[in-house]
Design a protein around this motif. Structure first.
Motif, short mmCIF file in Angstrom:
data_model
loop_
_atom_site.label_atom_id
_atom_site.label_comp_id
_atom_site.label_asym_id
_atom_site.label_seq_id
_atom_site.Cartn_x
_atom_site.Cartn_y
_atom_site.Cartn_z
N THR A 1 0.81 -1.21 0.00
CA THR A 1 0.00 0.00 0.00
C THR A 1 0.85 1.27 0.00
N THR A 2 2.18 1.10 0.06
CA THR A 2 3.10 2.23 0.01
C THR A 2 4.20 1.92 -0.99
N VAL A 3 4.44 2.85 -1.92
CA VAL A 3 5.44 2.63 -2.97
C VAL A 3 6.17 3.93 -3.28
N THR A 4 7.23 3.82 -4.07
CA THR A 4 7.84 4.97 -4.71
C THR A 4 7.49 4.90 -6.20
N LEU A 5 7.76 5.97 -6.91
CA LEU A 5 7.31 6.03 -8.29
C LEU A 5 8.47 6.31 -9.24
N GLY A 6 8.49 5.56 -10.34
CA GLY A 6 9.51 5.76 -11.37
C GLY A 6 8.87 6.05 -12.72
N LEU A 7 9.67 6.58 -13.63
CA LEU A 7 9.21 6.91 -14.97
C LEU A 7 10.23 6.42 -15.98
N ILE B 1 -3.26 4.09 -2.43
CA ILE B 1 -1.84 3.74 -2.46
C ILE B 1 -1.02 4.99 -2.18
N SER B 2 -0.22 4.93 -1.13
CA SER B 2 0.62 6.06 -0.76
C SER B 2 1.91 6.04 -1.59
N VAL B 3 2.19 7.16 -2.27
CA VAL B 3 3.40 7.28 -3.09
C VAL B 3 4.34 8.25 -2.40
N ARG B 4 5.50 7.76 -2.02
CA ARG B 4 6.45 8.58 -1.27
C ARG B 4 7.69 8.86 -2.11
N GLY B 5 8.35 9.98 -1.78
CA GLY B 5 9.62 10.31 -2.42
C GLY B 5 9.45 10.98 -3.77
N ASP B 6 10.59 11.33 -4.33
CA ASP B 6 10.62 12.01 -5.63
C ASP B 6 10.49 11.00 -6.77
N LEU B 7 10.11 11.50 -7.92
CA LEU B 7 10.01 10.67 -9.12
C LEU B 7 11.41 10.25 -9.57
N VAL B 8 11.59 8.98 -9.84
CA VAL B 8 12.87 8.45 -10.31
C VAL B 8 12.76 8.20 -11.82
N ARG B 9 13.57 8.89 -12.58
CA ARG B 9 13.54 8.73 -14.04
C ARG B 9 14.64 7.77 -14.46
N ALA B 10 14.24 6.58 -14.82
CA ALA B 10 15.20 5.55 -15.23
C ALA B 10 14.44 4.40 -15.86
N ALA B 11 15.16 3.61 -16.65
CA ALA B 11 14.54 2.43 -17.25
C ALA B 11 14.12 1.45 -16.17
N ALA B 12 13.01 0.78 -16.39
CA ALA B 12 12.56 -0.23 -15.44
C ALA B 12 13.63 -1.33 -15.35
N PRO B 13 14.05 -1.70 -14.14
CA PRO B 13 15.12 -2.71 -14.01
C PRO B 13 14.66 -4.10 -14.40
N GLY B 14 15.61 -4.95 -14.72
CA GLY B 14 15.29 -6.34 -15.02
C GLY B 14 14.61 -7.00 -13.84
N GLY B 15 13.72 -7.91 -14.13
CA GLY B 15 13.00 -8.58 -13.07
C GLY B 15 11.73 -7.87 -12.63
N SER B 16 11.40 -6.72 -13.28
CA SER B 16 10.16 -6.01 -12.94
C SER B 16 8.96 -6.85 -13.38
N ARG B 17 7.90 -6.80 -12.59
CA ARG B 17 6.69 -7.58 -12.87
C ARG B 17 5.57 -6.68 -13.37
N PRO B 18 4.84 -7.09 -14.42
CA PRO B 18 3.73 -6.27 -14.92
C PRO B 18 2.66 -6.07 -13.86
N LEU B 19 2.12 -4.86 -13.83
CA LEU B 19 1.01 -4.54 -12.92
C LEU B 19 -0.28 -4.25 -13.70
N ALA B 20 -0.21 -3.30 -14.64
CA ALA B 20 -1.43 -2.89 -15.35
C ALA B 20 -1.05 -2.26 -16.69
N ALA B 21 -2.04 -2.13 -17.56
CA ALA B 21 -1.80 -1.53 -18.87
C ALA B 21 -3.10 -0.95 -19.41
#
Length: 469
Positions: free
Chosen positions: A193-199, A263-283
């Motif tokens: 229920t708590t995450v950080t956010l990337g782009l 869903i609580s989103v904490r911290g600054d936006l991280v701009r980087a490619a999604a790392p290997g091993g990332s799991r699909p959530l939604a589309a």
């Protein structure tokens, strides 16, 4: 300030000038029955875009596969007075083709390269839509990285709605609100229920502004930033520049919508490619590419056109730079059997100076659609603005000598200082479908933008009213 104001008016074709946007000259005009319209989410009438149904009723009833083909000599005689109209100047390239067979009915200096302005977008569409696939949809996704970060991944959609998806529309077909709701549900299922956010904007990445464009074009709402992720209400409109960071704006909307979904989103936006091993959530997926291109042509939107071209070029293995994408469009046209002799593309939207195209090639790509040789281009031609009804032709062909073309002409417009162009189709008085392209790049200053347009429209309307046998 006066210069900037003139530039904006020029770009929206209110005064003569070097810029081109070709927006709907009559944004308050109502669409005809059966022709749906969409507006910006702020309700602005100035940014209305009307996307026609595949064939408006008037054109559908008028066209006939058994109608006689015009005679070349009669056609030349009928058009001679309109071609001699001094408002068009002395540098006019024209091609008139039979829409079913592709036969050349009349060519006037059709092989001489001329500046097409925004009619360039027809060539871009002829390369992009078949290459990407007319029914291809652009996916915007979220994934969960191993470190617990939710990464928003761009997939080419510059027309996202802020809230829920709007499946009945092209602009806003996919919504950030819907993506957030699906993402939140997947996160809760995973006990988060708590995450950080990337782009992640690595998909078809490239410069957001062409080096051949004046830097003033952006603040004057002439062109938005070229991106592979953006909001529908971020598309430029008269007096409304686009966002400085289209993808970042989508990420901030996602942050807010995730919060609404618990869903609580904490911290600054991280701009980087999604790392290997990332799991699909939604589309969420855009409207079909052919429909997205239809909106780009109806609005004459430079950024959306450039974005679609970049995606097609990158998918084909070409680079994502503006010059590289322009070279890919030209090469793709050649690969599809078009003669590109004399063609020079500086960009794919027609905004840069230096682009030159013969009228013949514009006619060639239109015939590829009308004859059925290229199904992807057929979709492009079907969705061109309709005279007196939609897009950049909504306020044209509504009075005077051009009125006979209302509902029967569909075309892409082009306007620069001293330049007026049209390329599209017309149903003649006998019911025969004709393809045409006319480029006039020596318009005298005494004609002005409106005079040149009136002369051009009268010429094409003459095709509509002439059986020419």
């Amino acid at each position: 300030m006066a210069v900037a104001t003139y530039g904006v008016l020029d770009a929206h074709d209110k005064v003569p000038g070097i810029l081109t946007i070709d927006r709907d000259p009559s944004p308050l005009a109502s669409p005809a029955p059966g022709v749906p319209s969409t507006t910006a989410t702020d309700g602005s009438q100035a940014s209305r875009v009307v996307v026609p149904t595949p064939i408006p009723p008037v054109a559908r009833s008028a066209a006939s596969s058994g109608a006689p083909q015009p005679a070349a000599a009669a056609l030349r005689s009928a058009l001679a007075p309109a071609l001699a109209d001094p408002r068009l100047g002395r540098s006019v390239g024209l091609t008139v083709r039979d829409g079913m067979t592709g036969a050349h009915l009349l060519d006037v200096a059709a092989d001489q390269p001329r500046t097409p302005a925004s009619t360039t977008k027809l060539l871009t569409a002829a390369a992009v839509v078949p290459s990407l696939g007319p029914e291809t949809r652009l996916r915007t996704t979220t994934v969960l990285a191993p470190d617990g970060r939710v990464v928003l991944r761009a997939g080419g959609d510059m027309m996202l709605a802020r809230g829920p998806s709007r499946p009945g529309e092209v602009e806003g077909h996919a919504g950030v609100g819907t993506l957030a709701a699906q993402t939140a549900a997947a996160l809760r299922s995973a006990g988060r229920t708590t995450v950080t956010l990337g782009l992640d904007t690595t998909y078809a990445d490239g410069e957001d502004y062409a080096p051949t464009w004046d830097r003033a074009y952006y603040p004057e709402a002439i062109v938005g930033k070229v991106a592979t992720l953006g909001l529908a209400d971020g598309l430029v409109a008269p007096g409304r520049p686009g966002p400085a960071d289209p993808a970042g704006e989508v990420a901030e909307v996602l942050r807010s919508e995730l919060g609404r979904a618990g869903i609580s989103v904490r911290g600054d936006l991280v701009r980087a490619a999604a790392p290997g091993g990332s799991r699909p959530l939604a589309a969420v997926s855009s409207a079909p590419v052919a429909d997205v291109m239809a909106v780009a042509l109806a609005r004459s939107d430079n950024a959306v056109t450039e974005s679609l071209a970049r995606q097609a070029a990158v998918r084909a293995g070409a680079g994502g730079g503006f010059a590289e994408v322009a070279r890919w469009v030209q090469a793709e046209l050649a690969r599809r059997g078009h003669d590109v002799t004399g063609v020079r593309l500086v960009d794919t939207s027609g905004l840069s100076k230096g682009t030159e195209v013969p009228a013949r090639l514009v006619g060639d790509v239109i015939v590829a659609g009308t004859s059925g040789r290229d199904p992807g281009m057929a979709r492009v031609v079907e969705d061109l603005p309709v005279a007196g009804l939609s897009g950049t032709l909504a306020g044209r062909y509504v009075s005077g000598p051009a009125a006979s073309g209302a509902g029967l002409v569909r075309a892409k417009t082009g306007t620069l200082t001293g330049i007026s162009s049209l390329g599209g189709t017309v149903v003649d008085a006998d019911g025969r479908l004709l393809a045409f392209a006319v480029l006039a790049d020596g318009i005298p200053s005494s004609s002005g933008t409106e005079g040149a347009r009136a002369a051009l429209d009268a010429l094409v309307a003459r095709l509509a009213s002439c059986g020419c046998r």
